[in-house]
Scaffold this active site. Structure first.
Site, short mmCIF file in Angstrom:
data_model
loop_
_atom_site.label_atom_id
_atom_site.label_comp_id
_atom_site.label_asym_id
_atom_site.label_seq_id
_atom_site.Cartn_x
_atom_site.Cartn_y
_atom_site.Cartn_z
CG HIS A 141 -11.62 -34.47 -9.31
ND1 HIS A 141 -10.28 -34.58 -9.56
CD2 HIS A 141 -12.20 -35.55 -9.90
CE1 HIS A 141 -10.04 -35.69 -10.26
NE2 HIS A 141 -11.19 -36.29 -10.48
CG ASP A 176 -9.93 -41.61 -8.86
OD1 ASP A 176 -11.07 -41.97 -8.50
OD2 ASP A 176 -9.70 -41.06 -9.96
CG HIS A 178 -9.60 -38.95 -12.97
ND1 HIS A 178 -10.60 -39.88 -12.73
CD2 HIS A 178 -9.63 -38.68 -14.28
CE1 HIS A 178 -11.22 -40.14 -13.88
NE2 HIS A 178 -10.64 -39.44 -14.84
CG ASP A 265 -11.37 -43.78 -11.58
OD1 ASP A 265 -10.44 -44.11 -10.82
OD2 ASP A 265 -11.88 -42.64 -11.60
#
Ligand SMILES: [Zn+2]
Length: 323
Positions: A141, A176, A178, A265
């Site tokens: 991120h 991931d 995200h 995740d």
């Protein structure tokens, strides 16, 4: 902070023990990273941002009554017209959200996390078929000058750019849960590093403002960013079907090295609850990725505390090896 409340950060040091134990069960042998210096980090991140990360905690603590961790109280809607001199202004400039608090040891941790990714890249350059970099904090991120979502330095991007500088043609495949918004942002106008992300649809999931299929790159980079958003709760079979599209794009690009932004995740019991990959599903994911048949750097991204975390990395690595 979450939902307006201060909460325990999900990105806990204890994650490392689970991940290291699980990877060891899969046969991983660990070594400490060497120091590659700031050069490979500065190739991806701006000088102002690196100075900020290194010094902001000490500056923040000089503010009377300041908190122990740097958390911005302003989130500008655009940046660049003025680069503020104050600690408070710069925190707003460089921290996208409240999920990237900066503590006394954050710079040191982020620096060595990046070095860990670089050490893995060096192992590939030395002839290893694959390496696993157990990075913490995660990185995907983080933009060139912006922290966010537990991330400060973009480990996957730093490793990929380092490999590119050694004459290789890297693709970054982000699995991931995200969207890898920082990685996308870093390479958005470039065609020398392909970026792909599979993730829970940002319409209803962090990072909300990036990750749609329409974001394909810009200028020279147009067509070199591929987003594959998935409905919340997507399970193994549907996920693996979409992964095939990603793998085909990596082959078509002609990548001779792959960096996997390896978030765990997406698991069904992960506290962040985006997708529903099972523990055996991670073995299938690893096996599918191994069919690319090029040197592969696995960079640990997300994956939060649950009883399954260690088993998930064990399954991924075992599946990868078997494939
Ligand atoms: Zn994540």
């Amino acid at each position: 902070m979450a939902n307006g409340q201060p909460l325990r950060n999900p990105e806990q040091p204890e994650r490392i023990r689970h991940l290291k134990d699980g990877a060891s069960r899969a046969g991983a042998v660990f070594q400490a990273p060497r120091d590659h210096g700031r050069g490979p980090i500065a190739a991806v991140h701006s000088p102002e941002y690196l100075t900020f990360l290194e010094n902001i905690h000490a500056r923040w603590k000089r503010i009377e009554g300041a908190s122990d961790e740097v958390i911005p109280n302003i989130h500008p809607d655009s940046r660049g017209a003025n680069y503020p001199k104050s600690a408070v202004g710069q925190a707003g400039y460089h921290q996208a959200d409240t999920a990237c608090p900066i503590a006394e040891g954050t710079w040191e941790a982020a620096y060595w996390s990046a070095q860990t990714a670089l050490e893995g890249a060096d192992l590939l350059l030395g002839g290893e078929r694959a390496a696993y970099s157990l990075c913490r904090p995660p990185g995907h991120h983080a933009f060139a000058d912006l922290a966010g979502g537990f991330c400060f330095l973009n480990n996957s991007a730093i490793a990929a750019d380092y490999l590119r500088q050694q004459g290789l043609k890297p693709a970054i495949l982000d699995v991931d849960v995200h969207h890898g918004n920082g990685t996308q942002g870093i390479f958005y106008k470039r065609n020398d590093v392909l970026t792909i992300s599979l993730h829970a649809d940002p319409d209803r999931f962090y990072p909300f403002f990036w990750g749609s299929a329409q974001e394909r790159g810009e200028g020279l980079g147009e067509g070199y960013n591929l987003n594959l958003p998935l409905p919340r709760g997507t399970g193994d079979d549907d996920y693996l079907a979409v992964l095939k599209t990603a793998l085909a794009r990596v082959r078509n690009f002609g990548a001779d090295v792959v960096v996997i932004a390896l978030g765990l995740d997406s698991h069904e019991n992960d506290p962040l609850q985006g997708l529903s990959i099972t523990t055996p599903g991670f073995a299938r994911l690893g096996a599918a990725i191994s069919t690319l048949g090029v040197p592969t750097l696995l960079v640990q991204e997300g994956g939060y505390l649950s009883d399954d975390l260690g088993n998930n990395i064990e399954n991924f690595l075992t599946g990868f090896e078997g494939g």
